[in-house]
Design an enzyme around this catalytic site. Sequence first.
Site, PDB file in Angstrom:
ATOM      1  N   CYS A  73       0.838  -1.201   0.000  1.00  0.00           N
ATOM      2  CA  CYS A  73       0.000   0.000   0.000  1.00  0.00           C
ATOM      3  C   CYS A  73       0.877   1.256   0.000  1.00  0.00           C
ATOM      4  O   CYS A  73       2.095   1.177   0.124  1.00  0.00           O
ATOM      5  CB  CYS A  73      -0.896   0.001   1.236  1.00  0.00           C
ATOM      6  SG  CYS A  73       0.059   0.125   2.755  1.00  0.00           S
ATOM      7  N   ALA A  80       3.250   1.604   2.841  1.00  0.00           N
ATOM      8  CA  ALA A  80       4.423   0.734   2.700  1.00  0.00           C
ATOM      9  C   ALA A  80       5.471   1.407   1.820  1.00  0.00           C
ATOM     10  O   ALA A  80       6.668   1.356   2.107  1.00  0.00           O
ATOM     11  CB  ALA A  80       4.016  -0.612   2.105  1.00  0.00           C
ATOM     12  N   HIS A  93       5.834   6.004  -2.752  1.00  0.00           N
ATOM     13  CA  HIS A  93       7.159   6.471  -3.176  1.00  0.00           C
ATOM     14  C   HIS A  93       7.060   7.943  -3.584  1.00  0.00           C
ATOM     15  O   HIS A  93       7.867   8.768  -3.200  1.00  0.00           O
ATOM     16  CB  HIS A  93       7.670   5.703  -4.407  1.00  0.00           C
ATOM     17  CG  HIS A  93       7.811   4.226  -4.218  1.00  0.00           C
ATOM     18  ND1 HIS A  93       7.658   3.344  -5.253  1.00  0.00           N
ATOM     19  CD2 HIS A  93       8.100   3.489  -3.127  1.00  0.00           C
ATOM     20  CE1 HIS A  93       7.850   2.112  -4.801  1.00  0.00           C
ATOM     21  NE2 HIS A  93       8.124   2.183  -3.524  1.00  0.00           N
TER      22      HIS A  93
HETATM   23 FE1  CFM Z   1      12.806  -0.112  -5.887  1.00  0.00          FE
HETATM   24 FE2  CFM Z   1      10.909  -0.835  -4.454  1.00  0.00          FE
HETATM   25 FE3  CFM Z   1      13.467  -1.463  -3.893  1.00  0.00          FE
HETATM   26 FE4  CFM Z   1      12.287  -2.451  -6.070  1.00  0.00          FE
HETATM   27 FE5  CFM Z   1      11.255  -4.285  -4.514  1.00  0.00          FE
HETATM   28 FE6  CFM Z   1       9.895  -2.737  -2.826  1.00  0.00          FE
HETATM   29 FE7  CFM Z   1      12.461  -3.414  -2.349  1.00  0.00          FE
HETATM   30 MO1  CFM Z   1      10.509  -5.150  -2.169  1.00  0.00          MO
HETATM   31  S1  CFM Z   1      10.933  -0.961  -6.553  1.00  0.00           S
HETATM   32  S2  CFM Z   1      14.244  -1.798  -5.821  1.00  0.00           S
HETATM   33  S3  CFM Z   1      11.859  -4.404  -6.693  1.00  0.00           S
HETATM   34  S4  CFM Z   1      12.464   0.377  -3.783  1.00  0.00           S
HETATM   35  S5  CFM Z   1       9.234  -4.411  -3.879  1.00  0.00           S
HETATM   36  S6  CFM Z   1       9.078  -0.834  -3.240  1.00  0.00           S
HETATM   37  S7  CFM Z   1      10.829  -3.224  -0.994  1.00  0.00           S
HETATM   38  S8  CFM Z   1      12.543  -5.323  -3.227  1.00  0.00           S
HETATM   39  S9  CFM Z   1      14.344  -2.328  -2.124  1.00  0.00           S
END
Ligand code: CFM
Length: 541
Positions: free
Chosen positions: A55, A58, A187
Amino acid sequence: MAVNERVLDEILNSYPAKVKRTRKKHILLRDSSLAHQEIEANTRTVPGIMTNRGCAFAGCKGVVLGPLKDMVHIVHGPIGCAYYSWLTRRNKAIPKEPGKNYLTYCVSTDMQESDIVFGGEKKLARMIDEVVEVLKPNAITISATCPVGLIGDDIQAVARAAQQKHGLNITAYNCEGYKGVSQSAGHHIANNGLMELVVGQGDWEEPPAKYTINMLGEYNIGGDSWEIERVLNEIGYHVQAVMTGNGSYEDLKNAHVAELNLVQCHRSINYIADMLEKKYGTPWLKVNFIGIRATCESLRNMALYFGDEDLIKKTEEVIARELAETERQLEPYQKICAGKTTFCFVGGSRGHHYQGLYEEIGIETTLAGYEFAHRDDYEGRDVLPNIKPDADSKNIPELHVVPDERRYRLKLSNERTEELKDKIPLSHYKGMNMTMKDGSLIVDDMNHYETEEFIRTMKPDIFSSGIKDKYVPHKMGIPAKQLHNYDYSGPYAGFKGAVNFARDISMSFTTPTWNFIEPPWKNKPLLEGTIEKPAKNSSAD
Ligand code: CFM
């Protein structure tokens, strides 16, 4: 077995017609003979479908703000959201100043029924006082969870009043879970807040070293950014701020002085990258430090950007030394992994980034996708002007940034920019799709049903995704590697990380566990049917 249009259709036939039509737009069979392949992304998941998405909260608190170590991140809401976003992502940090690492604390207003009925603003204000008094952080963030938006607590006003009272940077984020369609919205909200109220608050006017850079979209999962920084420091770069792995308020507030911004995860941080360029004139470079080839290419592109002969030479020296070390270590693992296939389905950037590393150890990616990426992460940033905003994306405010009168400085001449753009991904990302092989499958927001069906049909040797779907392939007799938090391992970035990854993947294949589990299709035919007796008066034809 490879999937073709017919097989895909059969799999999707289990859906009601309308759902099938919707899901079909999120799935592509890669075909490079077509000029362009469009995919639908960043739209609502069909209600009732089991998705891996998170969400907005998160994405904001859990992903972008959470790793900043010298700040206390207050979660305003009932306790569950704070508890489940409490360092489960394995974003590591070491304090710069003694005691200034608050990541191990879970700080929440723990709203109760009476707070929901009568409002939680006073409780939040009291909590800020307490945090300042007891923990003495360098700055504070407040992230709202769903009920806060529903009851209308004005967390921005509380933050402003507390900032005045304590003389501390205190920012609030309206990242209620229901905003947008996934964590991607969070984000964006976090990017806006950091850019508006944190980055540039420092008083530095000049970079502290010759090659000062920021690393954006790197979260130090399992120690990734430490391995990347080790290599960058050896070459001679000064990393001012990492956004946000092992990052700090102190570094971030002076991030405006960098000469170049690197973008590792495009999805989560491209807004800040863009805004830094507009406000301070600093271009960004798309990099990928996952995989040895990608790491070398990123380092070479960085050296090319600065165009300094000594830097280019030093880059080659470090690359040669690292390669000599790692290539030897990779060999035994390459023998174990050769000829195997994988699925690579991860959040918003790793679905792409890990394919090169898999390839280097001999594993082909036959299916890849993202949980919550946008079309530009699949098709490249050239499609940005064609993406129509919908009601969900309009929900997230766009910050309109203008050049900073005092600090804007063109880092490259226009001619040099154009010249470099032909050679390196300067302020550009070409997306995942064009790097995928023909016949491979690209799936957006893949769900539980599709996961099972694609595994059953395509039989990958390993499945890489996260905790929510990890046990589905396990039960089908296939190893699964979490590419979100690395299953207690890492780092996987850079040179040493590639060796760790190859070792862990090889262990998945060689563990004797699989002798005790049989994939269902080993003993069971894929197609089942019965032979019926012909009707009595039918003639044989
Ligand atoms: Fe970017 Fe992410 Fe990340 Fe990602 Fe991810 Fe994530 Fe992550 Mo889980 S897009 S690289 S592929 S910040 S889903 S929101 S938490 S691995 S560090």
